[in-house]
Enzyme design. Structure first.
Site, PDB file in Angstrom:
ATOM      1  N   GLY A  97       0.783  -1.239   0.000  1.00  0.00           N
ATOM      2  CA  GLY A  97       0.000   0.000   0.000  1.00  0.00           C
ATOM      3  C   GLY A  97       0.808   1.278   0.000  1.00  0.00           C
ATOM      4  O   GLY A  97       0.289   2.335   0.371  1.00  0.00           O
ATOM      5  N   LYS A  98       2.077   1.222  -0.441  1.00  0.00           N
ATOM      6  CA  LYS A  98       2.914   2.427  -0.452  1.00  0.00           C
ATOM      7  C   LYS A  98       2.289   3.549  -1.279  1.00  0.00           C
ATOM      8  O   LYS A  98       2.232   4.700  -0.843  1.00  0.00           O
ATOM      9  CB  LYS A  98       4.306   2.123  -1.021  1.00  0.00           C
ATOM     10  N   LYS A 158       8.159   9.213  -7.763  1.00  0.00           N
ATOM     11  CA  LYS A 158       8.372   7.770  -7.714  1.00  0.00           C
ATOM     12  C   LYS A 158       9.375   7.492  -8.831  1.00  0.00           C
ATOM     13  O   LYS A 158       8.997   7.068  -9.930  1.00  0.00           O
ATOM     14  CB  LYS A 158       7.095   6.973  -7.916  1.00  0.00           C
ATOM     15  N   GLU A 170       8.550   8.149  -3.167  1.00  0.00           N
ATOM     16  CA  GLU A 170       8.115   6.767  -2.983  1.00  0.00           C
ATOM     17  C   GLU A 170       9.131   5.818  -3.605  1.00  0.00           C
ATOM     18  O   GLU A 170       9.538   5.981  -4.752  1.00  0.00           O
ATOM     19  CB  GLU A 170       6.741   6.533  -3.616  1.00  0.00           C
ATOM     20  N   GLY A 214       9.006  -1.462  -4.231  1.00  0.00           N
ATOM     21  CA  GLY A 214       9.065  -2.696  -3.455  1.00  0.00           C
ATOM     22  C   GLY A 214       9.401  -2.423  -2.001  1.00  0.00           C
ATOM     23  O   GLY A 214       9.062  -1.385  -1.442  1.00  0.00           O
TER      24      GLY A 214
END
Length: 222
Positions: A14-15, A37, A117, A120
């Site tokens: 849920g990142k 990201k 972000e 993994g």
């Protein structure tokens, strides 16, 4: 300016959902917010809106196009594998020094809150010699660790926190994100973890509207 690195105990915890929620909370509070990201695998350009990068852009209120995708996620790979493996399938590689330099530049330029972000879990390989943990350590910013509420998350969470501590990385908070399948009650999971760590623990239910009385952002920035 505040920069936080959102990492996780693994893949699919849920990142992106937590990062997007923090973006929405910041915008609702009138706080300038940016997100990155930089590395994403499993990216399908024909379904960019459903990618992690697409969800972050939507939370920021920005269009999802080649320009914005390149800005938020410069390293995009098709295979749903760790970045080192996904890049190798395309004859490419993640340039760790360039990745760190990009993030440092964005940190220096940011006004308000910058959320970076990861990809993994914290120990996912980026290239032949660096993991996500090395990336966080190189930036010298606190980490927000996202964990699921599934059976087994307590071990995964404590292992991740220990791994970050070994590298000298501050864990700003552990956010328990309600798992979509077979979740263990959030309060019970949080209480169990609190017996083994002094890291602040926050919880996030899947029903964001019902959970609106609890601000993740305030919990992180206090």
């Amino acid at each position: 300016m505040t920069a936080l690195f959102v990492t996780g105990t693994g893949t699919g915890v849920g990142k992106t959902w937590i990062t997007a929620r923090l973006i929405r909370e910041a915008r609702a509070a009138g706080m300038p917010v940016e997100a990155l990201k930089p590395v994403i695998s499993g990216f399908d350009p024909h379904d960019a809106a459903e990618s992690d990068s697409g969800h972050l852009l939507a939370a920021l209120g920005r269009p999802i196009d080649e320009r914005t995708l390149a800005t938020i996620s410069p390293w995009r790979f098709a295979a749903p594998l760790s970045p080192d493996m996904a890049a190798a399938r395309e004859g490419r590689a993640v340039d760790f020094d360039a990745l760190v330099e990009l993030c440092r530049r964005r940190i220096a330029e940011a006004e308000g809150l910058l959320l970076i972000e990861g990809v993994g879990g914290a120990m996912v390989p980026l290239d032949g010699g660096h993991t996500v943990r090395d990336w966080i350590a190189a930036l010298g910013i606190p980490a927000v660790v996202v964990a699921g509420s599934y059976l087994g998350t307590i071990s995964h969470s404590l292992t991740t926190l220990d791994s970050l501590a070994v590298a000298g990385i501050e864990a700003k908070a552990l956010v328990i994100s309600e798992s979509e399948s077979n979740p263990v009650p959030l309060a019970e999971t949080a209480a169990a973890l609190a017996r083994f760590t002094a890291v602040p623990i926050l919880t996030a239910g899947r029903d964001e509207e019902a959970d609106s009385g609890s601000s993740l952002l305030k919990g992180l920035l206090r």
